[in-house]
Scaffold this motif. Structure first.
Motif, short mmCIF file in Angstrom:
data_model
loop_
_atom_site.label_atom_id
_atom_site.label_comp_id
_atom_site.label_asym_id
_atom_site.label_seq_id
_atom_site.Cartn_x
_atom_site.Cartn_y
_atom_site.Cartn_z
N GLY A 46 65.13 -56.21 22.22
CA GLY A 46 64.77 -57.55 21.76
C GLY A 46 63.81 -58.26 22.71
N LEU A 47 64.04 -58.10 24.01
CA LEU A 47 63.15 -58.71 24.99
C LEU A 47 61.73 -58.17 24.86
N TYR A 48 61.60 -56.86 24.85
CA TYR A 48 60.26 -56.28 24.78
C TYR A 48 59.56 -56.69 23.49
N ASP A 49 60.28 -56.66 22.38
CA ASP A 49 59.68 -57.09 21.12
C ASP A 49 59.27 -58.57 21.19
N GLY A 50 60.05 -59.38 21.90
CA GLY A 50 59.70 -60.79 22.06
C GLY A 50 58.43 -60.99 22.86
N TRP A 51 58.30 -60.22 23.96
CA TRP A 51 57.07 -60.33 24.75
C TRP A 51 55.86 -59.95 23.90
N LEU A 52 55.99 -58.87 23.13
CA LEU A 52 54.88 -58.43 22.29
C LEU A 52 54.55 -59.46 21.21
N ALA A 53 55.60 -60.02 20.60
CA ALA A 53 55.37 -61.02 19.55
C ALA A 53 54.61 -62.22 20.10
N ALA A 54 54.95 -62.65 21.31
CA ALA A 54 54.25 -63.79 21.91
C ALA A 54 52.80 -63.43 22.22
N ASP A 55 52.58 -62.21 22.72
CA ASP A 55 51.22 -61.78 23.04
C ASP A 55 50.34 -61.74 21.79
N GLU A 56 50.92 -61.33 20.68
CA GLU A 56 50.14 -61.08 19.47
C GLU A 56 49.93 -62.32 18.61
N ASP A 57 50.68 -63.38 18.85
CA ASP A 57 50.59 -64.59 18.02
C ASP A 57 49.82 -65.66 18.78
N ASP A 58 48.61 -65.95 18.34
CA ASP A 58 47.78 -66.92 19.04
C ASP A 58 48.32 -68.34 18.94
N ASP A 59 49.23 -68.59 18.01
CA ASP A 59 49.81 -69.93 17.89
C ASP A 59 50.90 -70.17 18.93
N ILE A 60 51.38 -69.12 19.57
CA ILE A 60 52.36 -69.25 20.65
C ILE A 60 51.61 -69.42 21.96
N ARG A 61 51.92 -70.47 22.69
CA ARG A 61 51.20 -70.77 23.93
C ARG A 61 52.06 -70.64 25.17
N SER A 62 53.37 -70.52 25.01
CA SER A 62 54.26 -70.38 26.16
C SER A 62 55.56 -69.72 25.70
N ILE A 63 56.30 -69.21 26.68
CA ILE A 63 57.58 -68.54 26.42
C ILE A 63 58.62 -69.12 27.36
N VAL A 64 59.82 -69.39 26.84
CA VAL A 64 60.95 -69.78 27.67
C VAL A 64 61.99 -68.67 27.59
N LEU A 65 62.44 -68.20 28.74
CA LEU A 65 63.49 -67.18 28.82
C LEU A 65 64.74 -67.82 29.38
N THR A 66 65.87 -67.68 28.67
CA THR A 66 67.11 -68.29 29.11
C THR A 66 68.29 -67.41 28.68
N GLY A 67 69.50 -67.87 28.96
CA GLY A 67 70.70 -67.12 28.60
C GLY A 67 71.71 -68.00 27.89
N ALA A 68 72.52 -67.40 27.05
CA ALA A 68 73.53 -68.12 26.30
C ALA A 68 74.83 -68.24 27.11
N GLY A 69 75.64 -69.24 26.76
CA GLY A 69 76.97 -69.36 27.33
C GLY A 69 77.03 -69.78 28.77
N GLY A 70 76.00 -70.47 29.27
CA GLY A 70 76.03 -70.97 30.64
C GLY A 70 75.77 -69.92 31.70
N THR A 71 75.21 -68.78 31.30
CA THR A 71 74.87 -67.71 32.24
C THR A 71 73.48 -67.20 31.91
#
Length: 276
Positions: A46-71
């Motif tokens: 999922g992470l790798y696909d997310g990086w690629l999706a952001a690279d390929e979509d010119d409407d995406i200008r930034s990425i936030v990486l975080t974690g669920a459940g307070g971790t």
């Protein structure tokens, strides 16, 4: 974009990685809180696909990486990576098809062209701290904990830390973190330069989205060129770096976006950038 304005729009992911869209920001959430978001193969895919999706979509200008459940992330789940009890045969097929996929997902062998902002709550240790070093801007809740614990287990932090850490923070702090395997509270991590902001617990993602909003308001061609220049010149001598900077930066002045930025400033209005 206001940092937290608007509801997130779900846009793919896997059972261990949630993908949402907030205006021009793609938010990737490590989503395995019962295991402290330890890295599993579905999460890495999922992470790798997310990086690629952001690279390929010119409407995406930034990425936030975080974690669920307070971790954020407690490192690699070796059993899950081996496939024990893993849902979905196709994940194992993805790794067989691309044996480098896990390193790309962890930002060891892949650098997104869009800025990546880490929003850390709770544990960000071992593989979590290694992924962190592949991000560009870092925010943490005040109770967050960082560290590279591998040497305490007789292991090696092979996600890039022996190369990257001493280039990002002073060498004495990098070696202490690498050689003692001790935990670092958020305030100490901020003091040594590993992270840039410490915020109240539970607000790291909000702060990251606020920063993303400021990035998104800038010219996207300029933002991506500046990020690329910082990384490509980091190992160069100063004369070589300055030469490379000119080659990277000078063409930006001839773009329509550069003209729009100057025109908008003169007209006292927000610019409308079109990647041209």
């Amino acid at each position: 974009m206001g940092g937290t304005e608007g509801a997130g729009e779900h846009a793919g992911g896997t059972e261990h990685l949630t993908v949402e869209r907030f205006d021009a920001t793609l938010v990737l959430t490590l989503n395995r809180p019962e295991a402290k978001n330890a890295l599993s193969l579905p999460m890495l895919v999922g992470l790798y696909d997310g990086w690629l999706a952001a690279d390929e979509d010119d409407d995406i200008r930034s990425i936030v990486l975080t974690g669920a459940g307070g971790t954020f992330c407690a490192g690699m789940d070796l059993k899950a990576l081996a496939g024990d009890g893993m849902a979905g045969e196709h994940y194992r097929e993805r790794l067989r098809d691309d044996p480098d996929l896990h390193w790309k997902a962890m930002l060891r062998h892949h650098r997104p062209r869009k800025p990546v902002i880490a929003a850390v709550e709770g544990h960000c240790v071992a593989g979590g701290t290694e992924i962190l070093q592949g991000t560009d801007i870092r925010v943490a809740g005040e109770s967050a904990t960082f560290g590279l614990f591998e040497v305490r287990r007789g292991l090696f932090p092979i996600g890039g830390s022996t190369v990257r850490l001493a280039r990002q923070i002073p060498r004495t702090h990098a070696l202490e973190m690498l050689l003692t395997g001790r935990p670092y509270p958020a305030r100490e991590a901020e003091r040594i330069g590993l992270i840039g902001h410490v915020v109240p617990d539970g607000t790291a993602r909000d702060k990251a989205l606020e920063i993303a909003g400021m990035v998104n308001a800038c010219g996207p061609l300029a933002v991506e060129a500046v990020k690329a220049s910082v990384y490509e010149t980091s190992g160069m001598t100063e004369p070589d770096g300055l030469k490379a900077e000119l080659a990277r930066g000078r063409p930006l002045f001839d773009t329509a976006d550069a003209k729009e930025g100057s025109r908008a400033f003169a007209e006292k209005r927000p610019p409308v950038y079109r990647r041209a």
